[in-house]
Design a protein around this motif. Structure first.
Motif, PDB file in Angstrom:
ATOM      1  N   ALA A 133     -12.017 -27.639  -5.907  1.00 26.37           N
ATOM      2  CA  ALA A 133     -11.030 -28.156  -7.068  1.00 26.37           C
ATOM      3  C   ALA A 133     -11.276 -28.205  -8.107  1.00 26.37           C
ATOM      4  N   THR A 134     -12.354 -27.594  -8.705  1.00 25.37           N
ATOM      5  CA  THR A 134     -12.766 -27.318 -10.202  1.00 25.37           C
ATOM      6  C   THR A 134     -12.153 -25.938 -10.528  1.00 25.37           C
ATOM      7  N   ASN A 135     -11.182 -26.105 -11.343  1.00 22.99           N
ATOM      8  CA  ASN A 135     -10.372 -24.861 -11.685  1.00 22.99           C
ATOM      9  C   ASN A 135     -11.620 -23.997 -12.546  1.00 22.99           C
ATOM     10  N   SER A 136     -12.122 -24.612 -13.524  1.00 20.56           N
ATOM     11  CA  SER A 136     -13.204 -23.707 -14.290  1.00 20.56           C
ATOM     12  C   SER A 136     -14.127 -22.725 -13.406  1.00 20.56           C
ATOM     13  N   THR A 137     -14.801 -23.483 -12.608  1.00 21.06           N
ATOM     14  CA  THR A 137     -15.905 -22.876 -11.641  1.00 21.06           C
ATOM     15  C   THR A 137     -14.965 -21.847 -10.877  1.00 21.06           C
ATOM     16  N   MET A 138     -13.940 -22.354 -10.320  1.00 24.19           N
ATOM     17  CA  MET A 138     -13.270 -21.304  -9.428  1.00 24.19           C
ATOM     18  C   MET A 138     -12.901 -20.109 -10.074  1.00 24.19           C
ATOM     19  N   ASP A 139     -12.418 -19.983 -11.395  1.00 20.80           N
ATOM     20  CA  ASP A 139     -12.127 -19.062 -12.330  1.00 20.80           C
ATOM     21  C   ASP A 139     -13.239 -18.146 -12.499  1.00 20.80           C
ATOM     22  N   ARG A 140     -14.491 -18.639 -12.791  1.00 19.83           N
ATOM     23  CA  ARG A 140     -15.625 -18.024 -12.953  1.00 19.83           C
ATOM     24  C   ARG A 140     -16.019 -17.045 -11.853  1.00 19.83           C
ATOM     25  N   GLU A 141     -15.951 -17.917 -10.570  1.00 21.44           N
ATOM     26  CA  GLU A 141     -16.250 -17.201  -9.234  1.00 21.44           C
ATOM     27  C   GLU A 141     -15.414 -15.944  -9.001  1.00 21.44           C
ATOM     28  N   ASN A 142     -14.147 -16.277  -9.296  1.00 22.62           N
ATOM     29  CA  ASN A 142     -13.372 -15.018  -8.937  1.00 22.62           C
ATOM     30  C   ASN A 142     -13.336 -13.910 -10.047  1.00 22.62           C
ATOM     31  N   GLY A 143     -13.640 -14.234 -11.429  1.00 21.36           N
ATOM     32  CA  GLY A 143     -13.892 -13.020 -12.160  1.00 21.36           C
ATOM     33  C   GLY A 143     -15.252 -12.474 -11.952  1.00 21.36           C
ATOM     34  N   PHE A 144     -16.151 -13.086 -11.401  1.00 27.23           N
ATOM     35  CA  PHE A 144     -17.515 -12.540 -11.004  1.00 27.23           C
ATOM     36  C   PHE A 144     -17.603 -11.890  -9.714  1.00 27.23           C
ATOM     37  N   ARG A 145     -16.530 -12.253  -8.839  1.00 31.28           N
ATOM     38  CA  ARG A 145     -16.346 -11.637  -7.359  1.00 31.28           C
ATOM     39  C   ARG A 145     -15.568 -10.209  -7.994  1.00 31.28           C
ATOM     40  N   GLY A 146     -14.859 -10.127  -8.767  1.00 26.94           N
ATOM     41  CA  GLY A 146     -14.005  -8.976  -8.825  1.00 26.94           C
ATOM     42  C   GLY A 146     -14.956  -7.722  -9.407  1.00 26.94           C
ATOM     43  N   VAL A 147     -15.621  -7.990 -10.370  1.00 26.66           N
ATOM     44  CA  VAL A 147     -16.492  -6.973 -10.846  1.00 26.66           C
ATOM     45  C   VAL A 147     -17.759  -6.659  -9.789  1.00 26.66           C
ATOM     46  N   VAL A 148     -18.176  -7.540  -9.343  1.00 23.15           N
ATOM     47  CA  VAL A 148     -19.471  -7.196  -8.535  1.00 23.15           C
ATOM     48  C   VAL A 148     -18.916  -6.502  -7.137  1.00 23.15           C
ATOM     49  N   LYS A 149     -17.748  -6.883  -6.556  1.00 27.45           N
ATOM     50  CA  LYS A 149     -17.131  -6.090  -5.508  1.00 27.45           C
ATOM     51  C   LYS A 149     -16.752  -4.844  -5.797  1.00 27.45           C
ATOM     52  N   ALA A 150     -16.436  -4.530  -6.931  1.00 27.94           N
ATOM     53  CA  ALA A 150     -15.937  -3.078  -7.411  1.00 27.94           C
ATOM     54  C   ALA A 150     -17.015  -2.192  -7.530  1.00 27.94           C
ATOM     55  N   ALA A 151     -18.182  -2.966  -7.757  1.00 25.23           N
ATOM     56  CA  ALA A 151     -19.368  -1.890  -8.078  1.00 25.23           C
ATOM     57  C   ALA A 151     -20.074  -1.901  -6.624  1.00 25.23           C
ATOM     58  N   GLY A 152     -19.495  -2.281  -5.728  1.00 23.54           N
ATOM     59  CA  GLY A 152     -20.004  -1.973  -4.398  1.00 23.54           C
ATOM     60  C   GLY A 152     -20.953  -2.800  -3.609  1.00 23.54           C
ATOM     61  N   TYR A 153     -21.256  -3.965  -4.119  1.00 20.59           N
ATOM     62  CA  TYR A 153     -22.236  -4.937  -3.449  1.00 20.59           C
ATOM     63  C   TYR A 153     -21.448  -5.951  -2.609  1.00 20.59           C
ATOM     64  N   THR A 154     -22.115  -6.439  -1.605  1.00 18.73           N
ATOM     65  CA  THR A 154     -21.413  -7.400  -0.696  1.00 18.73           C
ATOM     66  C   THR A 154     -21.754  -8.508  -0.976  1.00 18.73           C
ATOM     67  N   ILE A 155     -20.696  -9.339  -1.047  1.00 15.13           N
ATOM     68  CA  ILE A 155     -20.536 -10.800  -1.587  1.00 15.13           C
ATOM     69  C   ILE A 155     -20.541 -11.772  -0.384  1.00 15.13           C
ATOM     70  N   LEU A 156     -21.623 -12.482  -0.254  1.00 15.91           N
ATOM     71  CA  LEU A 156     -21.499 -13.542   0.907  1.00 15.91           C
ATOM     72  C   LEU A 156     -20.662 -14.633   0.554  1.00 15.91           C
ATOM     73  N   THR A 157     -20.532 -15.703   1.772  1.00 10.13           N
ATOM     74  CA  THR A 157     -19.577 -16.764   1.646  1.00 10.13           C
ATOM     75  C   THR A 157     -20.217 -17.964   0.601  1.00 10.13           C
ATOM     76  N   THR A 158     -19.413 -18.297  -0.492  1.00  8.19           N
ATOM     77  CA  THR A 158     -19.831 -19.159  -1.386  1.00  8.19           C
ATOM     78  C   THR A 158     -20.492 -20.501  -0.784  1.00  8.19           C
ATOM     79  N   GLU A 159     -21.265 -20.970  -1.549  1.00  6.71           N
ATOM     80  CA  GLU A 159     -21.716 -22.322  -1.161  1.00  6.71           C
ATOM     81  C   GLU A 159     -21.459 -23.259  -2.181  1.00  6.71           C
ATOM     82  N   TYR A 160     -20.707 -24.421  -1.800  1.00  4.28           N
ATOM     83  CA  TYR A 160     -20.164 -25.313  -2.821  1.00  4.28           C
ATOM     84  C   TYR A 160     -21.230 -26.700  -2.619  1.00  4.28           C
ATOM     85  N   LYS A 161     -22.181 -26.945  -3.965  1.00  4.75           N
ATOM     86  CA  LYS A 161     -22.875 -28.103  -3.845  1.00  4.75           C
ATOM     87  C   LYS A 161     -22.830 -29.064  -4.903  1.00  4.75           C
TER      88      LYS A 161
END
Length: 242
Positions: A107-135
């Motif tokens: 529900a927190t837009n700021s951290t979801m935006d960070r996650e999505n920005g991070f995912r895009g770059v790391v995935k494009a580099a060929g790494y596998t991203i696991l399901t996010t843990e929300y704590k």
């Protein structure tokens, strides 16, 4: 300007809504708000505006238009965190593997935006991203989740914390494990600086809260004086701490 500081001592939506309602009852002319949850606080913000109170957001806003928002461009900051992760992994000779993300909530837009920005770059580099843990930004729960990522994935190469509590949890888990996991995080605190110094974290994305507050009050003065407040969103920037 006369101002009153009123903020809950814990991250609690009901307490923050109460603080906004109290400001309206106290005849505030303007509220500077950093929203815990953009949806939960929205009705209170709408009520404040209906009572003639002007709203300016700092750090994170509600799902209601305001005069201005002073915040980090969190998607771009997340992408920078992703690039930093990829650079650190490649420098360590790790060109493949899994990466875990620990964040706050969906529900927190700021951290979801960070996650999505991070995912895009790391995935494009060929790494596998696991399901996010929300704590919910809880350091102890984040450490437990990070430990779970490490114990359940022998090919884990990196961990990303999307806010201060998540980052402290990631760093503490890596420190306790003694494993060569690359830890990248967000925010700046004494705990994070200590983990960076110890090498348990490789980098953290530091926002500029002083700038947010300084410009927030400047915008408040402009709004109350009927001066131009400029663009609706002002990016207060981010730096990489190592």
């Amino acid at each position: 300007l006369k101002y009153k500081w009123d903020a809950p001592d814990v991250k609690d939506n009901a307490k923050q809504i109460e603080a906004v309602n109290n400001a309206v009852a106290d005849k505030a002319n303007l509220i500077l708000l950093a929203a815990n949850d953009p949806k939960a606080i929205s009705n209170a913000v709408k009520n404040a505006q209906a009572n003639g109170v002007k709203i300016i957001y700092v750090d994170s806003g509600a799902d209601v238009p305001a005069i201005a928002t002073l915040s980090t461009n969190n998607f771009q900051a997340g992408a920078l965190a992703g690039k930093t992760m990829v650079d650190e992994l490649k420098a360590a000779g790790k060109t493949a593997g899994k990466i875990g993300i620990i964040s706050v909530n969906t529900a927190t837009n700021s951290t979801m935006d960070r996650e999505n920005g991070f995912r895009g770059v790391v995935k494009a580099a060929g790494y596998t991203i696991l399901t996010t843990e929300y704590k919910d930004g809880d350091a102890a729960a984040s450490q437990e989740a990070a430990t779970g990522f490490m114990s359940g994935n022998g090919d884990l190469v990196g961990l990303f914390g999307a806010n201060e509590g998540s980052t402290v949890g990631v760093g503490n888990a890596i420190k306790a494990s003694g494993k060569p996991i690359i830890g990248i995080g967000f925010d700046k605190s004494d705990a994070i600086l200590g983990l960076l110094k110890a090498g348990s974290l490789k980098a953290a994305m530091a926002q500029n809260p002083y700038t947010m507050g300084y410009l927030g009050v400047a915008q408040a003065f402009a709004a109350l004086s009927d001066y131009s407040t400029g663009p609706a969103v002002i990016d207060t920037g981010v730096a990489v701490l190592r």
